[in-house]
Design a protein around this motif. Structure first.
Motif, PDB file in Angstrom:
ATOM      1  N   GLU A 115       8.894  -4.796   0.030  1.00 55.66           N
ATOM      2  CA  GLU A 115       7.838  -5.133  -0.929  1.00 55.66           C
ATOM      3  C   GLU A 115       6.434  -4.742  -0.455  1.00 55.66           C
ATOM      4  O   GLU A 115       5.600  -4.369  -1.257  1.00 55.66           O
ATOM      5  CB  GLU A 115       7.859  -6.649  -1.197  1.00 55.66           C
ATOM      6  N   TYR A 116       6.198  -4.851   0.858  1.00 55.47           N
ATOM      7  CA  TYR A 116       4.850  -4.655   1.366  1.00 55.47           C
ATOM      8  C   TYR A 116       4.742  -3.361   2.168  1.00 55.47           C
ATOM      9  O   TYR A 116       5.721  -2.888   2.746  1.00 55.47           O
ATOM     10  CB  TYR A 116       4.444  -5.822   2.281  1.00 55.47           C
ATOM     11  N   LYS A 168       2.922  -8.367  -7.998  1.00 52.85           N
ATOM     12  CA  LYS A 168       3.744  -7.158  -7.988  1.00 52.85           C
ATOM     13  C   LYS A 168       4.735  -7.201  -9.151  1.00 52.85           C
ATOM     14  O   LYS A 168       5.218  -8.261  -9.534  1.00 52.85           O
ATOM     15  CB  LYS A 168       4.497  -7.026  -6.667  1.00 52.85           C
ATOM     16  N   ALA A 200       1.651  -9.741   6.536  1.00 56.19           N
ATOM     17  CA  ALA A 200       2.891 -10.507   6.366  1.00 56.19           C
ATOM     18  C   ALA A 200       3.604 -10.702   7.701  1.00 56.19           C
ATOM     19  O   ALA A 200       4.064 -11.811   8.011  1.00 56.19           O
ATOM     20  CB  ALA A 200       3.804  -9.804   5.369  1.00 56.19           C
ATOM     21  N   GLU A 236      -0.950  -4.967   3.805  1.00 56.90           N
ATOM     22  CA  GLU A 236      -0.130  -6.097   3.352  1.00 56.90           C
ATOM     23  C   GLU A 236       1.027  -6.356   4.320  1.00 56.90           C
ATOM     24  O   GLU A 236       1.326  -7.494   4.661  1.00 56.90           O
ATOM     25  CB  GLU A 236       0.441  -5.809   1.963  1.00 56.90           C
ATOM     26  N   LEU A 237       1.656  -5.278   4.750  1.00 56.96           N
ATOM     27  CA  LEU A 237       2.793  -5.389   5.675  1.00 56.96           C
ATOM     28  C   LEU A 237       2.348  -6.007   7.004  1.00 56.96           C
ATOM     29  O   LEU A 237       3.026  -6.883   7.560  1.00 56.96           O
ATOM     30  CB  LEU A 237       3.407  -4.010   5.905  1.00 56.96           C
ATOM     31  N   LYS A 271      -0.288 -10.291   0.113  1.00 62.17           N
ATOM     32  CA  LYS A 271      -0.388  -9.141  -0.807  1.00 62.17           C
ATOM     33  C   LYS A 271      -1.652  -9.242  -1.650  1.00 62.17           C
ATOM     34  O   LYS A 271      -2.250 -10.304  -1.798  1.00 62.17           O
ATOM     35  CB  LYS A 271       0.835  -9.093  -1.719  1.00 62.17           C
TER      36      LYS A 271
END
Length: 395
Positions: free
Chosen positions: A268-269, A319, A277, A273-274, A315
């Protein structure tokens, strides 16, 4: 007559909010109808998802659309091999007398694994031999006991239905009943159903009988949320105070939930963002370590907050789109490692008991003990090592 039954969908067009599941169901039935079964084609379909999302209804619609007789069984009554052979086997072998073909529906398959008396293995055997499509429903197909069933079936998830779709369905029912209710009440029913269309229709029928529906108080349903829905809310939804509670209704240990989140973050990221997270996930691991080592259980609050709200807020914005979430690969690795060390532990335990030393010391000294035990069959006999333990020593 209950409105749930009165307005139960009869055709694929009547089913709302499950377009992807309907398309896959049509494709599956088409293979049987056109005789396109090839080697390796799966003969059974599993509908899984939360209660009230239409799993059983979709099975009945499939039978109706393809002019098939439906033979329905509840898996809670078929928990052993004898019952399956007595009831399900004849149904699979006999042709339909009144319809073009037949559909075998095994409802609530979660019940088959509740008592393990050969029921699950017999069901899989019958699936292999059937010439009719088998439809299976389950709330939690990812139960470990159902792993062998998953390999033999095509799995389709029915998702919680959006409250706007539920609201449209409720308004349509009121129109057919020639009734009127305040739209705000309808919206409240739809939202608080939390994707359970069956529950919303039951609520609507109850409210419609009141002289003054405005006085009713709606309470949030305490539903069990499966891990896929929880991940979808975390990764795609807007972080709110409700996000903090998203894992409270998931029937899974917190350590296993952490593995699911870890596995699916990269799906997802990306980029910043990654990084955010994973930074928050690392803090989850820090608090988990402090809980285990220091028994500071009050840190569970921080662990849960970082895992839910923290990951969700990593995020930018909401999404959209569909993401196929994967089962954690680390669970398999942990299981394989446990299998590899199981024999070492059992040998160390026998050695510790026989020589009157501590088990921890036996494990610590095992690298020294192993070659000694391997080269002395008489010691192996004294310890009464079984074939698997001997195989471990000699590999």
């Amino acid at each position: 007559m209950p409105w749930v039954e009165k307005y139960r969908p009869k055709t694929f067009l009547d089913i709302k909010g499950q377009e992807e599941a309907v398309a896959k169901a049509k494709e599956f039935m088409g293979k049987f109808n056109l005789g396109k079964l090839t080697r390796g084609t799966k003969k059974a379909l599993v509908f899984h998802g939360p209660p009230g999302t239409g799993k059983t209804t979709l099975a009945h619609v499939m039978a109706n659309e393809f002019n098939a007789e439906i033979f329905e069984l509840n898996a809670s009554d078929l928990r052993n091999k004898g019952k399956l052979q007595e009831i399900l086997k004849p149904a699979i072998q006999q042709q339909s007398l009144t319809k073009k073909t037949k559909v075998i529906l095994v409802d609530e398959a979660d019940g088959i694994s509740a008592v393990d008396r050969g029921g699950l293995s017999e069901l899989i055997s019958l699936i292999d031999s059937t010439t009719y499509p088998v439809i299976i429903t389950a709330n939690d197909i990812w139960n470990r006991k159902l792993s062998s069933l998953r390999k033999k079936t095509e799995i389709i998830q029915l998702k919680e239905i959006n409250y706007k779709i539920i609201k449209d369905v409720l308004f349509e029912i009121l129109r057919k009943e020639k009734l009127f209710l305040n739209p705000n009440i309808i919206t409240s029913i739809a939202i608080r159903a939390k994707g359970d269309i069956r529950a919303s229709i039951n609520d609507l029928q109850s409210v419609s009988r009141l002289k003054d529906p405005s006085i009713i108080e709606f309470h949030e349903r305490n539903k069990e949320v499966d891990i896929f829905n929880a991940l979808r809310l975390i990764f795609k939804g807007k972080p709110t105070m409700d996000t903090l509670k998203v894992f409270d209704s998931v029937k899974m240990p917190i350590d296993e939930i952490i593995l699911w989140v870890e596995e699916n973050i990269p799906n997802e990221y990306s980029g910043v963002e990654l990084a955010k997270a994973y930074d928050r996930l690392s803090k989850v691991d820090v608090f988990k370590g402090r809980i285990y080592k220091q028994q500071y259980w009050r840190f569970l609050v921080y662990e849960n907050a970082l895992l839910s709200f923290g990951i969700s807020s990593a995020k930018d914005g909401i999404k959209t789109g569909f993401t196929s979430y994967k089962k954690p690969s680390r669970i398999l690795k942990i299981w394989l490692n446990n299998q590899r060390t199981a024999k070492m532990k059992s040998i160390a335990k026998k050695y510790a008991e026989y020589s009157h030393v501590g088990y921890k010391r036996a494990m610590r000294e095992f690298p020294i003990l192993k070659p000694i035990l391997k080269s002395h069959p008489d010691i192996q006999d004294e310890l009464k090592l079984d074939e698997d333990e001997l195989a471990y020593l000699n590999k």
